[in-house]
Design an enzyme around this catalytic site. Structure first.
Site, PDB file in Angstrom:
ATOM      1  N   GLY A 224       0.867  -1.240  -0.050  1.00  0.00           N
ATOM      2  CA  GLY A 224       0.104  -0.057   0.085  1.00  0.00           C
ATOM      3  C   GLY A 224       0.822   1.227  -0.148  1.00  0.00           C
ATOM      4  O   GLY A 224       0.257   2.352  -0.279  1.00  0.00           O
ATOM      5  N   LEU A 263       4.822  -5.537  -1.003  1.00  0.00           N
ATOM      6  CA  LEU A 263       4.892  -4.373  -1.555  1.00  0.00           C
ATOM      7  C   LEU A 263       5.002  -4.387  -3.299  1.00  0.00           C
ATOM      8  O   LEU A 263       5.592  -5.218  -3.895  1.00  0.00           O
ATOM      9  CB  LEU A 263       6.073  -3.426  -1.142  1.00  0.00           C
ATOM     10  N   ARG A 265       3.535  -1.493  -5.998  1.00  0.00           N
ATOM     11  CA  ARG A 265       3.692  -0.033  -6.433  1.00  0.00           C
ATOM     12  C   ARG A 265       4.982   0.519  -6.326  1.00  0.00           C
ATOM     13  O   ARG A 265       5.698   0.812  -7.056  1.00  0.00           O
ATOM     14  CB  ARG A 265       2.447   0.668  -6.095  1.00  0.00           C
ATOM     15  N   TYR A 305      -9.413   5.438 -12.560  1.00  0.00           N
ATOM     16  CA  TYR A 305      -9.392   5.913 -10.924  1.00  0.00           C
ATOM     17  C   TYR A 305      -9.120   7.405 -11.283  1.00  0.00           C
ATOM     18  O   TYR A 305      -8.637   8.127 -10.196  1.00  0.00           O
ATOM     19  CB  TYR A 305      -7.959   5.539 -10.390  1.00  0.00           C
ATOM     20  N   CYS A 330     -12.457   4.077 -28.418  1.00  0.00           N
ATOM     21  CA  CYS A 330     -13.635   4.693 -28.760  1.00  0.00           C
ATOM     22  C   CYS A 330     -14.565   5.027 -27.359  1.00  0.00           C
ATOM     23  O   CYS A 330     -15.722   4.606 -27.242  1.00  0.00           O
ATOM     24  CB  CYS A 330     -14.897   3.986 -29.522  1.00  0.00           C
ATOM     25  N   GLU A 331     -14.046   5.685 -26.397  1.00  0.00           N
ATOM     26  CA  GLU A 331     -14.603   6.105 -24.997  1.00  0.00           C
ATOM     27  C   GLU A 331     -13.934   7.398 -24.842  1.00  0.00           C
ATOM     28  O   GLU A 331     -12.747   7.753 -24.908  1.00  0.00           O
ATOM     29  CB  GLU A 331     -13.755   5.060 -24.135  1.00  0.00           C
TER      30      GLU A 331
END
Ligand code: LLP
Length: 378
Positions: A224, A263, A265, A305, A330-331
Site C-alpha cells: 500500500g 509491496l 507499486r 481511477y 472509442c471512449e
C-alpha cells in the site's frame, strides 16, 4: 534521461523500464528491510512482465500472488515457492491444489468458506496447508475508493467479529496450520498515519488473542505504500525507511514473531514510462488535442481511477502549449490528461507518460482488437 535514439526503432506504444532505477530501488528496500529483519514479498499484480519478475526474484525477496497464473509466473521467474504468499477472495480449486503441490509459504485465507475448501483439498492431497487469516480491520485507507480494501463494506478479509468461529474450525482440522495474520488495507497510501492506525488495531487484536493463548508466527501487513505521481524525478525511490519505522515503533511483535510486507507499486512504479507517438494534433473549438497511439487499453489508470500521471514531450524543446492528451479508443474516458502543458507538439513526436511501472502493463487489455503494448528494458 530517455535513450530516445533507441526509441525510434521500437514500435510504439511500449513500456520503457529503467533497470538501474529498479535495481537501486530494490537495493535500498532490501538493505532497510534487512536491518530490521523484515520479510518482503513483491506483489506480482503490480507488474508481471517476465523480465521485471526475474530481476526482482534475483534480488532474493519473495512474491505475493493473487492467482494460479501469478504463482506460475513467479516460480518461472525464480521466486522460491517457500517465499510465495497467496491471497485473494476467490481462489479456484485448481489454484489451491496447484499452490499445495508447489508447497508455497502460506495461503492468506479470506473467508470461512474458502478455509473449508482448502481443508478438503489439503486432506485429499494428504497435505497440511499453512494459512494466515486475512483480517479486515475496518480501517479507512483514505485512498481512491476502488483501491481501499480494509473497510467492512469491502469484500476482502474476515471481520474481527467472525474470527472465533474460524479458530474453532481450524482447531478441528488436522490439515490446516495457522501460522499468521494478514492485513492489506489499500493501495497508494501517502498518509503514513494510516499505517500507524493499522499497527494499533493489530496490537489490540493480539492483546485480546494472547489472553486466549492464540499466537501466530508471523504478521503480514500487506502493501500500500504510495508513490509521488506529481514529481517522478524528485524522489524516484520511495521512503521505505520512514514507512518501516512506523511499524518498528508502533507494532508490538510478540515472542519472535516475523513481520512480512507485500509491496508492489513502491517497487516498480517509478521505473516505468509508457512511450507513445503523436498521431495528430487536432484543433477543436475550445481545445487542442494531442492524439497519441497509446490508449486506455495500454494504461487504464487515468480512465479508471482518474489518476494523474506526468506527461512529457521527450522530442520537443519548443515553448509550452496547452493540450488534452487522448488516445484512439472509442471512449471519452480514453484521456491521459486534460489541460496538460507540453512543449509544442507535432505529429511524430514521442510522449512519455511517467510513473507507469505499476498497474500499467499488467492491466493492459485488447479492447478494440488492439495489440498489447511492447516493452524495452535497459
Ligand atoms: N497485497 C494485496 C493483498 C493486494 O491486494 C495488493 C494490491 C498489494 C499487496 C500491493 O499493494 P501496493 O503495494 O501495490 O499498493 N490497480 C490499482 C491498484 C490495485 C491494488 C490491488 N492490490 C492502481 O492502479 O492503482
Amino acid at each position: 534521461m530517455f535513450p530516445i535514439s533507441h526509441f525510434n526503432i521500437t514500435k510504439t506504444p511500449f513500456y520503457y523500464y529503467d533497470k538501474t532505477l529498479l535495481s537501486n530501488t530494490l537495493a535500498k528496500l532490501i538493505r532497510l528491510a534487512g536491518e530490521r529483519n523484515y520479510h518482503v514479498h513483491y506483489a506480482v499484480k503490480a507488474n508481471a512482465n517476465p523480465e521485471i519478475l526475474k530481476l526482482i526474484a534475483a534480488s532474493g525477496i519473495g512474491a505475493d500472488c493473487v492467482s494460479g497464473g501469478e504463482i506460475k509466473a513467479a516460480l518461472e521467474a525464480g521466486f522460491p515457492a517457500k517465499k510465495i504468499v497467496f491471497a485473494g477472495v476467490g481462489k479456484a480449486d485448481w489454484e489451491i491444489e496447484y499452490a499445495l503441490e508447489k508447497k508455497i509459504f502460506c495461503f492468506n485465507v479470506e473467508s470461512a468458506e474458502e478455509l473449508s475448501v482448502i481443508e478438503e483439498l489439503a486432506k485429499k492431497k494428504e497435505n497440511i496447508a499453512s494459512i494466515a487469516l486475512r483480517i479486515n480491520p475496518n480501517i479507512d485507507a483514505h485512498t481512491h475508493e476502488y483501491i481501499t480494501t480494509g473497510l467492512s463494506e469491502n469484500k476482502f478479509g474476515i471481520p474481527i467479529e467472525m474470527l472465533d468461529s474460524i479458530f474453532s474450525q481450524i482447531q478441528r482440522s488436522p490439515h490446516v496450520q495457522l501460522v499468521g495474520f494478514h492485513f492489506h488495507i489499500g493501495s497508494q497510501i501517502l498518509n503514513l498515519e494510516t499505517f500507524h492506525v493499522l499497527c494499533e488495531r493489530i496490537n489490540q487484536l493480539q492483546d485480546d488473542l494472547s489472553k486466549r493463548n492464540i499466537q501466530v508466527k508471523h504478521i503480514n501487513v500487506g502493501g500500500g505504500l504510495g508513490v509521488d505521481y506529481e514529481n517522478p524525478d524528485k524522489n524516484p525511490i520511495p521512503d521505505f525507511g520512514r514507512y518501516f519505522d512506523i511499524f518498528q515503533h508502533n507494532l508490538n511483535l510478540r515472542g519472535g514473531q516475523q513481520l512480512h510486507f507485500e509491496l508492489g507499486r513502491s517497487i516498480v512504479c517509478q521505473c516505468g514510462s509508457l512511450i507513445t507517438r503523436v498521431l495528430y494534433i487536432k484543433k477543436g473549438i475550445e481545445k487542442q488535442f494531442v492524439i497519441v497511439d497509446a490508449g486506455m487499453t495500454d494504461l487504464i489508470r487515468p480512465a479508471l481511477y482518474q489518476a494523474h500521471h506526468c506527461i512529457e514531450n521527450i522530442t520537443s524543446d519548443m515553448e509550452k502549449c496547452r493540450y488534452d492528451v487522448v488516445g484512439p479508443i472509442c471512449e471519452s474516458s480514453d484521456c491521459f490528461g486534460r489541460d496538460v502543458m507540453l512543449n509544442e507538439t507535432k505529429r511524430g513526436d514521442l510522449i512519455a507518460i511517467r510513473s507507469a511501472g505499476a498497474y500499467g502493463e499488467a492491466m493492459a487489455s485488447q479492447y478494440n482488437c488492439r495489440t498489447l503494448p511492447g516493452y524495452l528494458i535497459e
